[in-house]
Design a protein around this motif. Sequence first.
Motif, PDB file in Angstrom:
ATOM      1  N   SER A  15      43.863 -15.702  15.826  1.00 31.94           N
ATOM      2  CA  SER A  15      45.178 -15.928  16.424  1.00 31.94           C
ATOM      3  C   SER A  15      45.690 -14.707  17.186  1.00 31.94           C
ATOM      4  O   SER A  15      46.607 -14.825  18.000  1.00 31.94           O
ATOM      5  N   ASN A  16      45.114 -13.551  16.942  1.00 30.83           N
ATOM      6  CA  ASN A  16      45.523 -12.330  17.638  1.00 30.83           C
ATOM      7  C   ASN A  16      44.564 -11.939  18.752  1.00 30.83           C
ATOM      8  O   ASN A  16      44.524 -10.787  19.167  1.00 30.83           O
ATOM      9  N   VAL A  17      43.794 -12.876  19.264  1.00 37.98           N
ATOM     10  CA  VAL A  17      42.856 -12.611  20.345  1.00 37.98           C
ATOM     11  C   VAL A  17      43.554 -12.115  21.624  1.00 37.98           C
ATOM     12  O   VAL A  17      42.984 -11.295  22.344  1.00 37.98           O
ATOM     13  N   PRO A  18      44.803 -12.546  21.942  1.00 41.61           N
ATOM     14  CA  PRO A  18      45.451 -11.994  23.139  1.00 41.61           C
ATOM     15  C   PRO A  18      45.627 -10.473  23.100  1.00 41.61           C
ATOM     16  O   PRO A  18      45.905  -9.856  24.123  1.00 41.61           O
ATOM     17  N   ALA A  19      45.432  -9.872  21.939  1.00 42.22           N
ATOM     18  CA  ALA A  19      45.512  -8.416  21.849  1.00 42.22           C
ATOM     19  C   ALA A  19      44.406  -7.752  22.659  1.00 42.22           C
ATOM     20  O   ALA A  19      44.507  -6.574  23.000  1.00 42.22           O
ATOM     21  N   ILE A  20      43.364  -8.503  23.000  1.00 36.57           N
ATOM     22  CA  ILE A  20      42.287  -7.952  23.829  1.00 36.57           C
ATOM     23  C   ILE A  20      42.836  -7.572  25.199  1.00 36.57           C
ATOM     24  O   ILE A  20      42.385  -6.609  25.817  1.00 36.57           O
ATOM     25  N   LEU A  21      43.848  -8.314  25.672  1.00 36.24           N
ATOM     26  CA  LEU A  21      44.515  -7.928  26.925  1.00 36.24           C
ATOM     27  C   LEU A  21      45.131  -6.538  26.810  1.00 36.24           C
ATOM     28  O   LEU A  21      45.111  -5.765  27.769  1.00 36.24           O
ATOM     29  N   GLY A  22      45.687  -6.230  25.654  1.00 33.42           N
ATOM     30  CA  GLY A  22      46.243  -4.902  25.437  1.00 33.42           C
ATOM     31  C   GLY A  22      45.181  -3.824  25.453  1.00 33.42           C
ATOM     32  O   GLY A  22      45.395  -2.728  25.975  1.00 33.42           O
ATOM     33  N   ILE A  23      44.022  -4.132  24.915  1.00 29.30           N
ATOM     34  CA  ILE A  23      42.918  -3.170  24.925  1.00 29.30           C
ATOM     35  C   ILE A  23      42.436  -2.942  26.354  1.00 29.30           C
ATOM     36  O   ILE A  23      42.179  -1.807  26.766  1.00 29.30           O
ATOM     37  N   VAL A  24      42.341  -4.015  27.129  1.00 27.91           N
ATOM     38  CA  VAL A  24      41.944  -3.902  28.534  1.00 27.91           C
ATOM     39  C   VAL A  24      42.985  -3.104  29.311  1.00 27.91           C
ATOM     40  O   VAL A  24      42.649  -2.262  30.149  1.00 27.91           O
ATOM     41  N   ALA A  25      44.274  -3.342  29.026  1.00 31.63           N
ATOM     42  CA  ALA A  25      45.343  -2.603  29.705  1.00 31.63           C
ATOM     43  C   ALA A  25      45.284  -1.117  29.356  1.00 31.63           C
ATOM     44  O   ALA A  25      45.515  -0.262  30.221  1.00 31.63           O
ATOM     45  N   ALA A  26      44.950  -0.795  28.114  1.00 32.89           N
ATOM     46  CA  ALA A  26      44.811   0.611  27.726  1.00 32.89           C
ATOM     47  C   ALA A  26      43.655   1.264  28.479  1.00 32.89           C
ATOM     48  O   ALA A  26      43.752   2.414  28.922  1.00 32.89           O
ATOM     49  N   TYR A  27      42.559   0.541  28.655  1.00 31.38           N
ATOM     50  CA  TYR A  27      41.430   1.074  29.409  1.00 31.38           C
ATOM     51  C   TYR A  27      41.798   1.279  30.873  1.00 31.38           C
ATOM     52  O   TYR A  27      41.428   2.290  31.472  1.00 31.38           O
ATOM     53  N   ILE A  28      42.544   0.329  31.439  1.00 32.20           N
ATOM     54  CA  ILE A  28      42.969   0.472  32.842  1.00 32.20           C
ATOM     55  C   ILE A  28      43.880   1.687  32.997  1.00 32.20           C
ATOM     56  O   ILE A  28      43.765   2.436  33.971  1.00 32.20           O
ATOM     57  N   LEU A  29      44.775   1.903  32.034  1.00 31.76           N
ATOM     58  CA  LEU A  29      45.625   3.095  32.078  1.00 31.76           C
ATOM     59  C   LEU A  29      44.785   4.368  32.022  1.00 31.76           C
ATOM     60  O   LEU A  29      45.081   5.353  32.707  1.00 31.76           O
TER      61      LEU A  29
END
Length: 114
Positions: A66-80
């Motif tokens: 259910s917390n799979v959308p957190a992968i977007l946060g990981i991708v955003a951290a990498y982009i930063l």
Amino acid sequence: MKKFGLFIVGGIAALVLLSQVGPMVGLIISLAILYFAYKQFTKSDSTGGKILWGIVGLIALSASISNVPAILGIVAAYILYVVYKKWNREKTTVVTESSDPFTNFEKQWAELNK
């Protein structure tokens, strides 16, 4: 203009990262519980213990899914991270013979001495 584009991309990535902090924490906690349940499942000798840790593992797995959308946060951290690295990259200057001040000085000095 390139810095402006990096600023825009970095700002969007920062907003996405901030919006995903809660699911990221939930994902980390649920994965830790899942790991602990797996370790206890393999250590357990009794059938009742294996059933208990299996149920705990299934609950933790469903919480992780259910917390799979957190992968977007990981991708955003990498982009930063990438934007930060590109922002602080120093420009390399290639010194050619014509742009070297000492070479030009030597040529001018030689012309003055003629």
